[in-house]
Scaffold this motif. Sequence first.
Motif, PDB file in Angstrom:
ATOM      1  N   SER A 117       0.831  -1.200   0.000  1.00 31.36           N
ATOM      2  CA  SER A 117       0.000   0.000   0.000  1.00 31.36           C
ATOM      3  C   SER A 117       0.871   1.257   0.000  1.00 31.36           C
ATOM      4  CB  SER A 117      -0.916  -0.006   1.222  1.00 31.36           C
ATOM      5  OG  SER A 117      -1.737   1.141   1.242  1.00 31.36           O
ATOM      6  N   VAL A 118       0.413   2.289  -0.727  1.00 30.79           N
ATOM      7  CA  VAL A 118       1.145   3.556  -0.842  1.00 30.79           C
ATOM      8  C   VAL A 118       0.161   4.699  -0.640  1.00 30.79           C
ATOM      9  CG1 VAL A 118       2.625   4.978  -2.307  1.00 30.79           C
ATOM     10  CG2 VAL A 118       2.704   2.476  -2.521  1.00 30.79           C
ATOM     11  N   ARG A 119       0.535   5.689   0.181  1.00 37.02           N
ATOM     12  CA  ARG A 119      -0.302   6.870   0.384  1.00 37.02           C
ATOM     13  C   ARG A 119       0.077   7.932  -0.647  1.00 37.02           C
ATOM     14  NH1 ARG A 119       0.725   9.492   4.790  1.00 37.02           N
ATOM     15  NH2 ARG A 119       2.436   8.233   5.631  1.00 37.02           N
ATOM     16  N   ILE A 120      -0.946   8.513  -1.292  1.00 33.79           N
ATOM     17  CA  ILE A 120      -0.737   9.483  -2.369  1.00 33.79           C
ATOM     18  C   ILE A 120      -1.439  10.791  -2.020  1.00 33.79           C
ATOM     19  CG2 ILE A 120      -1.025   9.955  -4.834  1.00 33.79           C
ATOM     20  CD1 ILE A 120       0.757   7.555  -4.303  1.00 33.79           C
ATOM     21  N   THR A 121      -0.740  11.899  -2.211  1.00 32.07           N
ATOM     22  CA  THR A 121      -1.352  13.224  -2.121  1.00 32.07           C
ATOM     23  C   THR A 121      -0.966  14.015  -3.364  1.00 32.07           C
ATOM     24  OG1 THR A 121       0.542  14.107  -0.894  1.00 32.07           O
ATOM     25  CG2 THR A 121      -1.318  13.276   0.400  1.00 32.07           C
ATOM     26  N   ALA A 122      -1.817  14.980  -3.731  1.00 34.81           N
ATOM     27  CA  ALA A 122      -1.557  15.818  -4.898  1.00 34.81           C
ATOM     28  C   ALA A 122      -1.695  17.279  -4.500  1.00 34.81           C
ATOM     29  CB  ALA A 122      -2.525  15.483  -6.037  1.00 34.81           C
ATOM     30  N   ASP A 123      -0.752  18.105  -4.935  1.00 39.98           N
ATOM     31  CA  ASP A 123      -0.787  19.522  -4.577  1.00 39.98           C
ATOM     32  C   ASP A 123      -2.048  20.204  -5.087  1.00 39.98           C
ATOM     33  OD1 ASP A 123       1.630  19.078  -3.440  1.00 39.98           O
ATOM     34  OD2 ASP A 123       2.782  20.449  -4.709  1.00 39.98           O
ATOM     35  N   ALA A 124      -2.584  19.751  -6.214  1.00 43.78           N
ATOM     36  CA  ALA A 124      -3.778  20.370  -6.787  1.00 43.78           C
ATOM     37  C   ALA A 124      -5.048  20.000  -6.027  1.00 43.78           C
ATOM     38  CB  ALA A 124      -3.920  19.965  -8.249  1.00 43.78           C
ATOM     39  N   LEU A 125      -4.958  19.007  -5.122  1.00 43.35           N
ATOM     40  CA  LEU A 125      -6.128  18.541  -4.372  1.00 43.35           C
ATOM     41  C   LEU A 125      -5.812  18.552  -2.878  1.00 43.35           C
ATOM     42  CD1 LEU A 125      -6.896  15.497  -6.690  1.00 43.35           C
ATOM     43  CD2 LEU A 125      -8.083  17.696  -6.700  1.00 43.35           C
ATOM     44  N   PRO A 126      -5.645  19.740  -2.289  1.00 38.03           N
ATOM     45  CA  PRO A 126      -5.272  19.816  -0.869  1.00 38.03           C
ATOM     46  C   PRO A 126      -6.320  19.177   0.033  1.00 38.03           C
ATOM     47  CG  PRO A 126      -5.994  21.956  -1.700  1.00 38.03           C
ATOM     48  CD  PRO A 126      -5.876  21.058  -2.885  1.00 38.03           C
ATOM     49  N   GLY A 127      -5.832  18.488   1.059  1.00 34.11           N
ATOM     50  CA  GLY A 127      -6.730  17.859   2.015  1.00 34.11           C
ATOM     51  C   GLY A 127      -7.202  16.478   1.626  1.00 34.11           C
ATOM     52  N   LYS A 128      -6.877  16.031   0.401  1.00 34.87           N
ATOM     53  CA  LYS A 128      -7.302  14.708  -0.049  1.00 34.87           C
ATOM     54  C   LYS A 128      -6.121  13.743  -0.052  1.00 34.87           C
ATOM     55  CE  LYS A 128     -11.397  15.697  -2.813  1.00 34.87           C
ATOM     56  NZ  LYS A 128     -12.126  15.361  -4.062  1.00 34.87           N
ATOM     57  N   GLU A 129      -6.407  12.526   0.357  1.00 30.73           N
ATOM     58  CA  GLU A 129      -5.382  11.479   0.351  1.00 30.73           C
ATOM     59  C   GLU A 129      -5.933  10.251  -0.372  1.00 30.73           C
ATOM     60  OE1 GLU A 129      -2.665  10.792   3.803  1.00 30.73           O
ATOM     61  OE2 GLU A 129      -3.657   8.828   3.845  1.00 30.73           O
ATOM     62  N   PHE A 130      -5.100   9.638  -1.188  1.00 31.82           N
ATOM     63  CA  PHE A 130      -5.504   8.491  -1.981  1.00 31.82           C
ATOM     64  C   PHE A 130      -4.622   7.294  -1.602  1.00 31.82           C
ATOM     65  CE2 PHE A 130      -6.096  12.440  -4.236  1.00 31.82           C
ATOM     66  CZ  PHE A 130      -7.397  12.365  -4.693  1.00 31.82           C
ATOM     67  N   LEU A 169      -0.328   2.000  -8.777  1.00 27.76           N
ATOM     68  CA  LEU A 169      -1.643   2.216  -9.392  1.00 27.76           C
ATOM     69  C   LEU A 169      -2.619   2.768  -8.363  1.00 27.76           C
ATOM     70  CD1 LEU A 169      -2.221  -0.958 -11.623  1.00 27.76           C
ATOM     71  CD2 LEU A 169      -1.152   1.222 -12.223  1.00 27.76           C
ATOM     72  N   VAL A 170      -3.429   3.753  -8.801  1.00 29.17           N
ATOM     73  CA  VAL A 170      -4.502   4.312  -7.979  1.00 29.17           C
ATOM     74  C   VAL A 170      -5.798   4.160  -8.766  1.00 29.17           C
ATOM     75  CG1 VAL A 170      -5.344   6.332  -6.736  1.00 29.17           C
ATOM     76  CG2 VAL A 170      -2.880   5.992  -7.035  1.00 29.17           C
ATOM     77  N   THR A 171      -6.830   3.561  -8.165  1.00 24.85           N
ATOM     78  CA  THR A 171      -8.064   3.259  -8.895  1.00 24.85           C
ATOM     79  C   THR A 171      -8.695   4.506  -9.497  1.00 24.85           C
ATOM     80  OG1 THR A 171      -9.293   3.380  -6.814  1.00 24.85           O
ATOM     81  CG2 THR A 171      -8.576   1.192  -7.551  1.00 24.85           C
ATOM     82  N   ASN A 172      -8.666   5.622  -8.766  1.00 24.58           N
ATOM     83  CA  ASN A 172      -9.154   6.906  -9.290  1.00 24.58           C
ATOM     84  C   ASN A 172     -10.567   6.789  -9.861  1.00 24.58           C
ATOM     85  OD1 ASN A 172      -8.719   9.689  -9.792  1.00 24.58           O
ATOM     86  ND2 ASN A 172      -8.178   9.281 -11.918  1.00 24.58           N
ATOM     87  N   SER A 173     -11.433   6.103  -9.142  1.00 24.97           N
ATOM     88  CA  SER A 173     -12.796   5.872  -9.637  1.00 24.97           C
ATOM     89  C   SER A 173     -13.594   7.165  -9.798  1.00 24.97           C
ATOM     90  CB  SER A 173     -13.537   4.915  -8.695  1.00 24.97           C
ATOM     91  OG  SER A 173     -13.533   5.411  -7.365  1.00 24.97           O
ATOM     92  N   ASP A 174     -13.251   8.200  -9.022  1.00 21.44           N
ATOM     93  CA  ASP A 174     -13.957   9.477  -9.150  1.00 21.44           C
ATOM     94  C   ASP A 174     -13.290  10.408 -10.159  1.00 21.44           C
ATOM     95  OD1 ASP A 174     -11.692   9.919  -7.695  1.00 21.44           O
ATOM     96  OD2 ASP A 174     -12.706  10.801  -5.952  1.00 21.44           O
TER      97      ASP A 174
END
Length: 345
Positions: free
Chosen positions: A209-222, A245-250
């Motif tokens: 498992s890997v935790r992902i964050t994106a600067d364009a989406l503050p406050g969200k963790e994938f 890989l991140v499912t990114n279903s949304d």
Amino acid sequence: MNKIKTTILAAGAAVMMVSCGGNGKKAEAGAPAEAAEKATLVATVTATRMEVPQTETYSTTVQAFAINNIAPQTGGRIQTIRADVGSFVGRGQVLATMDPAQLDQTRLKLVNDSTELSRLRSLYEEGGVSKSDFDAAEMAFNVSRRSYNNLLENTYLRSPISGVVTARNYDRGDLYSGQPIFVVEQITPVKLLVGVSESDYTKVQKGQSVRITADALPGKEFTGTVNKVYPTIDPQTRTFQVEVLVTNSDRVLRPGMYAKATLEFGVNNSVAVPDAAIVKMQGSGQKSVFVIEDGNVAVQTLVTIGRHFEDMYEILDGLSGGETVVTKGSVSLKDGAKVEISGND
């Protein structure tokens, strides 16, 4: 008589100079031989063993899982355009139609070859034609069928993947000239290629498992999953590639976004000190700390640092725990300097 008087005066002056310490000045009684060494004021902390989280965060970029360039095999005029940039398309959906004139001609030939093959098959079964004639007709039919299927695929251009259209380079009626008509990118899932330090090569496993964050989406963790661990290490960067890989279903993660991937490798029981205690030794790249020994003497000690967490550094080598190390005032310190401890952090 004048010569004798002059001699007596010179002798008296010499005696006076000796009595004044040889420089014409009287020495001050009770003066110290040299000034006492001034102690440097420092703050300290005790190096302590603790559970150090073995996590590492790497910078990376979100990428599409797959990218397809939609284009015909040969040139021709574009008859219809059925998608635009930003459109979400499904696998097998028709995105554009080319001029079908050549397809229609090939269809007619296929029908004729099919009819001829049926006629010769009946005659062949009755012994009316040779096997070579029947085989030639059958081959002609197979060639026509392959040509028709190929032209059908290159006349009605379909998306081979489900994704989003990220580029459209032509309009209806344009003559195709080599550049893809559409670019379709699959973003469910997305992938990230992470360059991981070679020291962690044995710690990364497929499915981790890997935790992902994106600067364009503050406050969200994938949450991502390690899909591939590349088998070679780059000799220039001393890193190896890990595909996450991140499912990114949304569909909120988009290709090109700057992201950070955090991998966790458990915990170590290690010595840790505040990052303020670490001194970078110029010109060598080595790290050190000042350890206070008996008599309030600061001894510069080389250390090997590990993970950085919160405001602490893990110490892999150089300290065993329990040492008193300087956290403030180390800038002006030298090895063996006297210190005065003002307090603990």
